[in-house]
Design an enzyme around this catalytic site. Structure first.
Site, short mmCIF file in Angstrom:
data_model
loop_
_atom_site.label_atom_id
_atom_site.label_comp_id
_atom_site.label_asym_id
_atom_site.label_seq_id
_atom_site.Cartn_x
_atom_site.Cartn_y
_atom_site.Cartn_z
N LYS A 1 -1.27 -1.09 -4.15
CA LYS A 1 -2.31 -0.08 -4.13
C LYS A 1 -1.62 1.27 -4.30
O LYS A 1 -0.89 1.72 -3.42
CB LYS A 1 -3.10 -0.11 -2.82
CG LYS A 1 -4.14 1.02 -2.73
CD LYS A 1 -4.86 1.04 -1.39
CE LYS A 1 -5.82 2.22 -1.32
NZ LYS A 1 -6.56 2.27 -0.03
N TYR B 1 0.85 -1.19 0.00
CA TYR B 1 0.00 0.00 0.00
C TYR B 1 0.89 1.24 0.00
O TYR B 1 1.54 1.53 1.00
CB TYR B 1 -0.92 -0.06 1.22
CG TYR B 1 -1.88 1.09 1.41
CD1 TYR B 1 -2.04 2.10 0.46
CD2 TYR B 1 -2.68 1.16 2.55
CE1 TYR B 1 -2.93 3.14 0.64
CE2 TYR B 1 -3.57 2.19 2.74
CZ TYR B 1 -3.69 3.19 1.80
OH TYR B 1 -4.57 4.22 2.00
#
Length: 295
Positions: free
Chosen positions: A162, A134
Site C-alpha cells: 500500500k 503498508y
C-alpha cells in the site's frame, strides 16, 4: 499476479454517541459497500481508529466484517501494533477467521533499523497469509523505499504494498525494482495510480462514495482518461482530506452526508470546527451533484 485488484475500502469503525463500538452499523456498512461493488474490505487500519480499540473490540471488528462479507468479497485485516508479537497475534487472528490477507505497517513505535524492519515482516510471513506492506512515511517513522521493498519482496508471503507516500513516481520505481502488486494508498492519486500501473486502491473517501470510487478506478485502469478526468476533478477536493491528519473526522462526516452515519471519533480525535465541516459539506455536494451526468 493481481491478487488484490480493484477498490478495497479501509473501513471506518462506527461508534455510538457514548463512544462504544457499534457492530450493528459496521455490519450494515459492509453490506452496503458490497452492494455498491467494492472489491474488498479492510478493517482495523488507521482510518478504523485501531489504536483506540480495546483488544476485545478489535477482535469483534474483524469478526463482524468477516461475518458481513459472507465470502462475497475478500477481507484484508490491518495488523498495526507497537510490538511485533502483537502484530503477529492479529495476523493469526485474521487467519483463524478466514481473512484473505493482512495489511501490515513496519514497526511503528520508533525509527527502526533496516534489519529490524525485515525481521518484523519475516515473523509475519510465518503466519502464512498474503501480506500487503503498508508504506506511510507521512505518519510513521519508516519509509518503505523501493530499494527496501525489493528486499522485503524476497520474503515469502509479502505480495503487495500500500503506497501512501504521495509520490506517484514511487509506483514506477516499485514496479521496476520488485514484483510486488502496488495498491495506491492515498485518495488524491486514485486516478494517477492505476494509470501508472497500480492494480488496486486502498481507499478512504469511498467509505462515503463507494459507487463513484469504483467507477473512477475502473475507468482509470482501462485507460479511459477523458471519462475519468471530470469525475476525478469533481472528487479531488474530498480526496485531499484522506491525506490530512484529521482524515477520520472528515470521512466520518462525509458518511453522515451520504446518509450512512457512523457516529463520532474517539478521543484524542475531537470534532472539527464548524468552518471545516462547512468546507467538507460544500466539497461533498459539488462532488455528487453532477457526477452521473458527466461521465
Amino acid at each position: 499476479m493481481e491478487k488484490f485488484k480493484g477498490v478495497y475500502v479501509a473501513l471506518v469503525t462506527p461508534m455510538k454517541e457514548d463512544f462504544s463500538l457499534d457492530t450493528k452499523r459496521l455490519y450494515e456498512i459492509c453490506e452496503w459497500m458490497i452492494s455498491k461493488g467494492v472489491a474488498g474490505l479492510i478493517p482495523n487500519g488507521s482510518l478504523g481508529e485501531y489504536a483506540t480499540l480495546t483488544h476485545e473490540e478489535r477482535a469483534k471488528v474483524v469478526e463482524t466484517v468477516m461475518e458481513a462479507s459472507k465470502n462475497k468479497v475478500p477481507v484484508v485485516v490491518g495488523t498495526g501494533a507497537p510490538a511485533t508479537r502483537d502484530v503477529v497475534f492479529w495476523a493469526e487472528h485474521a487467519k483463524q477467521h478466514g481473512a484473505e490477507g493482512i495489511m501490515a505497517l513496519p514497526p511503528i513505535n520508533y525509527n527502526p533499523l533496516e534489519n529490524e524492519v525485515i525481521y518484523h515482516y519475516e515473523q509475519l510471513s510465518k503466519v502464512g497469509l498474503p501480506i500487503i506492506a503498508y508504506n506511510n512515511p507521512r505518519d510513521y517513522a519508516t519509509d518503505l523505499t523501493p530499494d527496501l521493498l525489493a528486499k522485503l519482496a524476497k520474503i515469502d508471503n509479502v505480495v503487495g504494498v500500500k503506497e501512501f507516500s504521495g509520490d506517484i513516481r514511487r509506483v514506477h520505481d516499485i514496479k521496476a525494482k520488485t514484483d510486488l502488486e502496488v495498491l495506491i494508498g492515498v485518495d488524491d492519486l486514485s486516478m494517477e495510480g492505476p494509470l501508472c500501473g497500480a492494480t488496486g486502491w486502498i481507499s478512504g473517501v469511498p467509505n462515503a462514495l463507494p459507487e463513484e470510487g469504483v467507477q473512477l478506478f475502473n475507468l482509470a485502469r482501462e485507460g479511459k482518461v477523458e471519462e475519468a478526468l471530470p469525475l476525478y476533478r469533481k472528487m479531488l477536493p474530498l480526496f485531499h482530506y484522506d491525506a490530512e491528519p484529521q482524515l477520520v473526522q472528515a470521512i466520518k462526516y462525509m458518511m453522515e452526508l451520504a446518509d450512512q452515519p457512523v457516529g463520532p471519533t474517539r478521543p484524542p480525535r475531537l470534532p472539527l470546527t464548524n468552518e471545516e465541516y462547512a468546507n467538507i459539506q460544500k466539497a461533498y455536494h459539488e462532488a455528487v451533484k453532477p457526477l452521473s451526468k458527466q461521465v
